[in-house]
Design a protein around this motif. Structure first.
Motif, PDB file in Angstrom:
ATOM      1  N   ASP A   5       0.843  -1.190   0.000  1.00 33.65           N
ATOM      2  CA  ASP A   5       0.000   0.000   0.000  1.00 33.65           C
ATOM      3  C   ASP A   5       0.883   1.246   0.000  1.00 33.65           C
ATOM      4  N   LEU A   6       0.893   1.943  -1.135  1.00 26.70           N
ATOM      5  CA  LEU A   6       1.655   3.191  -1.282  1.00 26.70           C
ATOM      6  C   LEU A   6       0.701   4.356  -1.570  1.00 26.70           C
ATOM      7  N   SER A   7      -0.548   4.214  -1.140  1.00 30.62           N
ATOM      8  CA  SER A   7      -1.537   5.269  -1.402  1.00 30.62           C
ATOM      9  C   SER A   7      -1.194   6.538  -0.608  1.00 30.62           C
ATOM     10  N   LYS A   8      -1.736   7.658  -1.069  1.00 31.94           N
ATOM     11  CA  LYS A   8      -1.584   8.951  -0.367  1.00 31.94           C
ATOM     12  C   LYS A   8      -0.120   9.345  -0.150  1.00 31.94           C
ATOM     13  N   ASN A   9       0.699   9.175  -1.187  1.00 28.67           N
ATOM     14  CA  ASN A   9       2.069   9.673  -1.167  1.00 28.67           C
ATOM     15  C   ASN A   9       2.198  10.765  -2.233  1.00 28.67           C
ATOM     16  N   GLN A  10       3.404  10.992  -2.720  1.00 27.54           N
ATOM     17  CA  GLN A  10       3.619  12.030  -3.745  1.00 27.54           C
ATOM     18  C   GLN A  10       4.262  11.421  -4.990  1.00 27.54           C
ATOM     19  N   ILE A  11       3.882  10.179  -5.275  1.00 27.83           N
ATOM     20  CA  ILE A  11       4.467   9.445  -6.401  1.00 27.83           C
ATOM     21  C   ILE A  11       3.951  10.024  -7.717  1.00 27.83           C
ATOM     22  N   GLN A  12       4.891  10.323  -8.641  1.00 27.83           N
ATOM     23  CA  GLN A  12       4.495  10.936  -9.907  1.00 27.83           C
ATOM     24  C   GLN A  12       4.605   9.975 -11.095  1.00 27.83           C
ATOM     25  N   ASN A  13       5.515   9.010 -10.972  1.00 27.13           N
ATOM     26  CA  ASN A  13       5.614   8.035 -12.062  1.00 27.13           C
ATOM     27  C   ASN A  13       5.973   6.653 -11.517  1.00 27.13           C
ATOM     28  N   VAL A  14       5.631   5.642 -12.300  1.00 31.02           N
ATOM     29  CA  VAL A  14       5.905   4.257 -11.915  1.00 31.02           C
ATOM     30  C   VAL A  14       6.997   3.742 -12.855  1.00 31.02           C
ATOM     31  N   PRO A  15       8.211   3.498 -12.330  1.00 34.53           N
ATOM     32  CA  PRO A  15       9.370   3.212 -13.187  1.00 34.53           C
ATOM     33  C   PRO A  15       9.410   1.781 -13.737  1.00 34.53           C
ATOM     34  N   ASP A  16      10.334   1.539 -14.671  1.00 34.72           N
ATOM     35  CA  ASP A  16      10.474   0.225 -15.326  1.00 34.72           C
ATOM     36  C   ASP A  16      10.718  -0.916 -14.344  1.00 34.72           C
ATOM     37  N   THR A  17      11.414  -0.611 -13.242  1.00 27.51           N
ATOM     38  CA  THR A  17      11.751  -1.677 -12.274  1.00 27.51           C
ATOM     39  C   THR A  17      10.505  -2.344 -11.701  1.00 27.51           C
ATOM     40  N   VAL A  18       9.357  -1.699 -11.802  1.00 28.24           N
ATOM     41  CA  VAL A  18       8.123  -2.257 -11.239  1.00 28.24           C
ATOM     42  C   VAL A  18       7.792  -3.634 -11.826  1.00 28.24           C
ATOM     43  N   GLY A  19       8.306  -3.906 -13.022  1.00 26.65           N
ATOM     44  CA  GLY A  19       8.040  -5.192 -13.676  1.00 26.65           C
ATOM     45  C   GLY A  19       8.528  -6.396 -12.890  1.00 26.65           C
ATOM     46  N   GLU A  20       9.451  -6.171 -11.952  1.00 26.54           N
ATOM     47  CA  GLU A  20       9.989  -7.269 -11.137  1.00 26.54           C
ATOM     48  C   GLU A  20       9.254  -7.435  -9.812  1.00 26.54           C
ATOM     49  N   LEU A  21       8.289  -6.557  -9.543  1.00 23.77           N
ATOM     50  CA  LEU A  21       7.554  -6.616  -8.283  1.00 23.77           C
ATOM     51  C   LEU A  21       6.749  -7.915  -8.193  1.00 23.77           C
ATOM     52  N   GLN A  22       6.844  -8.596  -7.035  1.00 25.87           N
ATOM     53  CA  GLN A  22       6.174  -9.889  -6.866  1.00 25.87           C
ATOM     54  C   GLN A  22       4.797  -9.778  -6.208  1.00 25.87           C
ATOM     55  N   ALA A  23       4.381  -8.566  -5.864  1.00 28.19           N
ATOM     56  CA  ALA A  23       3.137  -8.388  -5.104  1.00 28.19           C
ATOM     57  C   ALA A  23       1.906  -8.849  -5.879  1.00 28.19           C
ATOM     58  N   ILE A  24       0.878  -9.234  -5.113  1.00 33.30           N
ATOM     59  CA  ILE A  24      -0.413  -9.621  -5.687  1.00 33.30           C
ATOM     60  C   ILE A  24      -1.313  -8.392  -5.799  1.00 33.30           C
ATOM     61  N   GLU A  25      -1.164  -7.484  -4.820  1.00 33.55           N
ATOM     62  CA  GLU A  25      -1.957  -6.247  -4.834  1.00 33.55           C
ATOM     63  C   GLU A  25      -1.058  -5.038  -4.630  1.00 33.55           C
ATOM     64  N   LEU A  26      -1.229  -4.038  -5.483  1.00 33.35           N
ATOM     65  CA  LEU A  26      -0.471  -2.785  -5.393  1.00 33.35           C
ATOM     66  C   LEU A  26      -1.464  -1.624  -5.359  1.00 33.35           C
ATOM     67  N   ASN A  27      -1.437  -0.890  -4.249  1.00 33.15           N
ATOM     68  CA  ASN A  27      -2.347   0.246  -4.084  1.00 33.15           C
ATOM     69  C   ASN A  27      -1.572   1.551  -4.256  1.00 33.15           C
ATOM     70  N   LEU A  28      -1.903   2.272  -5.329  1.00 41.65           N
ATOM     71  CA  LEU A  28      -1.269   3.572  -5.632  1.00 41.65           C
ATOM     72  C   LEU A  28      -2.311   4.692  -5.677  1.00 41.65           C
ATOM     73  N   ASN A  29      -3.439   4.485  -5.008  1.00 43.51           N
ATOM     74  CA  ASN A  29      -4.491   5.510  -4.988  1.00 43.51           C
ATOM     75  C   ASN A  29      -3.981   6.825  -4.400  1.00 43.51           C
ATOM     76  N   GLN A  30      -4.566   7.913  -4.878  1.00 43.51           N
ATOM     77  CA  GLN A  30      -4.318   9.246  -4.305  1.00 43.51           C
ATOM     78  C   GLN A  30      -2.833   9.616  -4.278  1.00 43.51           C
ATOM     79  N   ASN A  31      -2.194   9.477  -5.427  1.00 43.41           N
ATOM     80  CA  ASN A  31      -0.852   9.998  -5.635  1.00 43.41           C
ATOM     81  C   ASN A  31      -0.938  11.071  -6.720  1.00 43.41           C
ATOM     82  N   GLN A  32       0.169  11.334  -7.408  1.00 48.80           N
ATOM     83  CA  GLN A  32       0.164  12.331  -8.498  1.00 48.80           C
ATOM     84  C   GLN A  32       0.683  11.682  -9.778  1.00 48.80           C
TER      85      GLN A  32
END
Length: 238
Positions: A136-163
């Motif tokens: 859960d990374l919701s309600k942060n100040q994230i502006q972009n999701v980088p290429d490295t995300v392709g290696e993430l093993q998570a089943i659920e990724l919460n990026l609600n309420q960012n930028q």
């Protein structure tokens, strides 16, 4: 809080393996806790005013759950990364801008909550965590999701309420990702990789509250493939 009260909590914790002291206005991590470093499985110090997690946290060798929601943490010590049994880490509502460089060594971690902090990107350290289920990374100040995300093993990724206005196409390569939450960001429809729909494992995509109408999403190539996965998953849980 007086010493006698803390002592009583410590005695209970010694028996139960659980130390919980929430909403007591603590400004620092109780040093006396280190006496129980080898028998605590759970520490919950939520709703306090703790600014610093001391390096001695690395001594809690059997700790499975660490909860420090709603404190005043601005950074985490590298020693935290020694906790090889840690499965649950909740740090919602702090002032964290980044994670320790060795964070990927928390090899047992399953659930990570960092909602309401000051992260500006999806930390690359998360990609080394093989047992991660929910992030859960919701309600942060994230502006972009980088290429490295392709290696993430998570089943659920919460990026609600960012930028977020940009997402790497690599997100559709996440091997276990089933639930992707992107509500209330700054996404144009053209910036949403179509491979999320046509060529990923994602069976629940939440994108309400961005810069496009949901009905436009339904017109994209691959939406029918996404709906097949969505419906199949729904049936499984019905």
């Amino acid at each position: 809080m007086g010493n006698s009260a803390l002592k009583a909590h410590l005695e209970t914790a010694q028996k139960t393996g659980v130390f919980q002291l929430t909403g007591k206005g603590l400004t620092e991590f109780p040093e006396d806790l280190q006496k129980l470093a080898s028998n605590l499985r759970t520490i919950d110090l939520s709703n306090n005013k703790i600014e610093l997690l001391p390096p001695l946290i690395g001594r809690f060798s059997i700790l499975k759950s660490l909860v420090l929601n709603n404190n005043k943490l601005t950074a985490l010590p590298e020693e935290l990364c020694k906790l090889k049994k840690l499965e649950t880490l909740h740090l919602n509502g702090n002032h964290l801008r980044q994670l320790p460089s060795a964070f990927g060594q928390l090899s047992a971690l399953k659930t990570l909550s960092l909602s309401g902090n000051q992260l500006r990107t999806v930390p690359t350290q998360l990609c080394g965590l093989r047992h991660l289920d929910v992030v859960d990374l919701s309600k942060n100040q994230i502006q972009n999701v980088p290429d490295t995300v392709g290696e993430l093993q998570a089943i659920e990724l919460n990026l609600n309420q960012n930028q977020i206005s940009q997402i790497s196409v690599q997100i559709s390569h996440c091997p276990r990702l089933k639930v992707l939450r992107l509500e209330e960001n700054c996404l144009e429809l053209s910036m949403l990789p179509q491979s999320i729909l046509s060529d990923s494992q994602i069976s629940l995509l939440a994108v309400e509250g961005n810069l496009f109408e949901i009905k436009k999403l339904r017109e994209l190539d691959g939406y029918d493939k996404y709906m097949e996965r969505f419906t199949a998953t729904k049936k499984k849980f019905a």
